[in-house]
Design a protein around this motif. Sequence first.
Motif, PDB file in Angstrom:
ATOM      1  N   ALA A 129       1.673   3.916  -3.231  1.00 36.03           N
ATOM      2  CA  ALA A 129       1.403   5.350  -3.099  1.00 36.03           C
ATOM      3  C   ALA A 129       2.645   6.170  -3.437  1.00 36.03           C
ATOM      4  CB  ALA A 129       0.937   5.655  -1.672  1.00 36.03           C
ATOM      5  N   ILE A 130       3.831   5.650  -3.104  1.00 33.53           N
ATOM      6  CA  ILE A 130       5.071   6.393  -3.336  1.00 33.53           C
ATOM      7  C   ILE A 130       5.592   6.205  -4.757  1.00 33.53           C
ATOM      8  CG2 ILE A 130       7.494   6.607  -2.633  1.00 33.53           C
ATOM      9  CD1 ILE A 130       6.596   5.742   0.187  1.00 33.53           C
ATOM     10  N   ILE A 133       0.818  -1.215   0.000  1.00 35.24           N
ATOM     11  CA  ILE A 133       0.000   0.000   0.000  1.00 35.24           C
ATOM     12  C   ILE A 133       0.851   1.264   0.000  1.00 35.24           C
ATOM     13  CG2 ILE A 133      -1.740   1.314   1.270  1.00 35.24           C
ATOM     14  CD1 ILE A 133      -2.949  -1.333   2.173  1.00 35.24           C
ATOM     15  N   PRO A 134       1.765   1.479   0.957  1.00 33.43           N
ATOM     16  CA  PRO A 134       2.588   2.695   0.902  1.00 33.43           C
ATOM     17  C   PRO A 134       3.544   2.703  -0.285  1.00 33.43           C
ATOM     18  CG  PRO A 134       3.335   1.246   2.670  1.00 33.43           C
ATOM     19  CD  PRO A 134       2.040   0.695   2.178  1.00 33.43           C
TER      20      PRO A 134
END
Length: 313
Positions: A193-194, A189-190
């Motif tokens: 996003a990055i 997930i992160p």
Amino acid sequence: MFNNWYPIAKHEFSEAVKSRLVWLLTVPIVLDGLLNVLTSQTAIQHLGNLRYIASFQRGMGLVIPIACIILGARAVGGARGKGFLTNTALQPVSRGDVLVGKAAGRTSGLLVPLSTGLALGYIHGAMNGDIPPLLPTIGFWLANIVYLGSLMFAMIGLSAFFKEALAPAGFAFILGGGTFLFYDKLLPIPLKAIYGVTKASPSTSGVSMTWEQPDAPLGLVAFLSRLPPINAHHALTNWPLGLPNSDSLSIFVIRQLEPDFIAPSVVILGDAYGGQPVPFYLHPLVSGVVLLVFSTAVFALGYYTFNNTDFNQ
């Protein structure tokens, strides 16, 4: 600082070895190891007679953390709650000796039934005419000692933060269970996003699959993936078994090596890097270093707290 820990370790070892609970905790490992030996052609090809040793990987990876939580949580926190440590200052041992002695004693005590179980696996193979190679077997045993020692020392350190045994046990079960169940699902997930998202579409024998994955550097994703202790354990113990570099359970690695099979969650780094050298920080031994660093950090924080605690409060 740690000069008189051995008598404490000797006492803790004796108590652990005589404990029915310690031996009962190893029963699932032994049953799983003896009853679930891989027999597929792929397993025979890649593991050979080490199949009788590899079958213990899952049980040890799951049960050792539970055993460390049960034994480690009450080692210091439980003793403080019952008032057993109030006279420590009057004894010829330091508080550091208490922590090191308890951690070393309980680690070695738990190692006895674990080693016995693994020896039964070796004997099982020998009785079937498939004697496992000795050196890889010893390597697998040593890798599990690193895993066991790291988690036990970390749990003793965590126990030193609390007065009662229930708090560190609950904290460890929640954190460890949450990591085991959700880490691999939450990690992308992160990263998505990055770094954004890319699609992977491998195919084999006409079978095609497509899934989304983070468009992050492969080395970063692989390193973060093997940070949880159980993933580090898989990567570390796969190495002496002679399996490809992966932080997945050996039975899943074997399944991934079978023709016409694709599992997005099982990453074999040699294949992922297309035959190019895998970065040194993804070597399986680095997973052992990560376990030791994690353990040392938690133990050191616990020691600092324990050393500055007033037992009379």
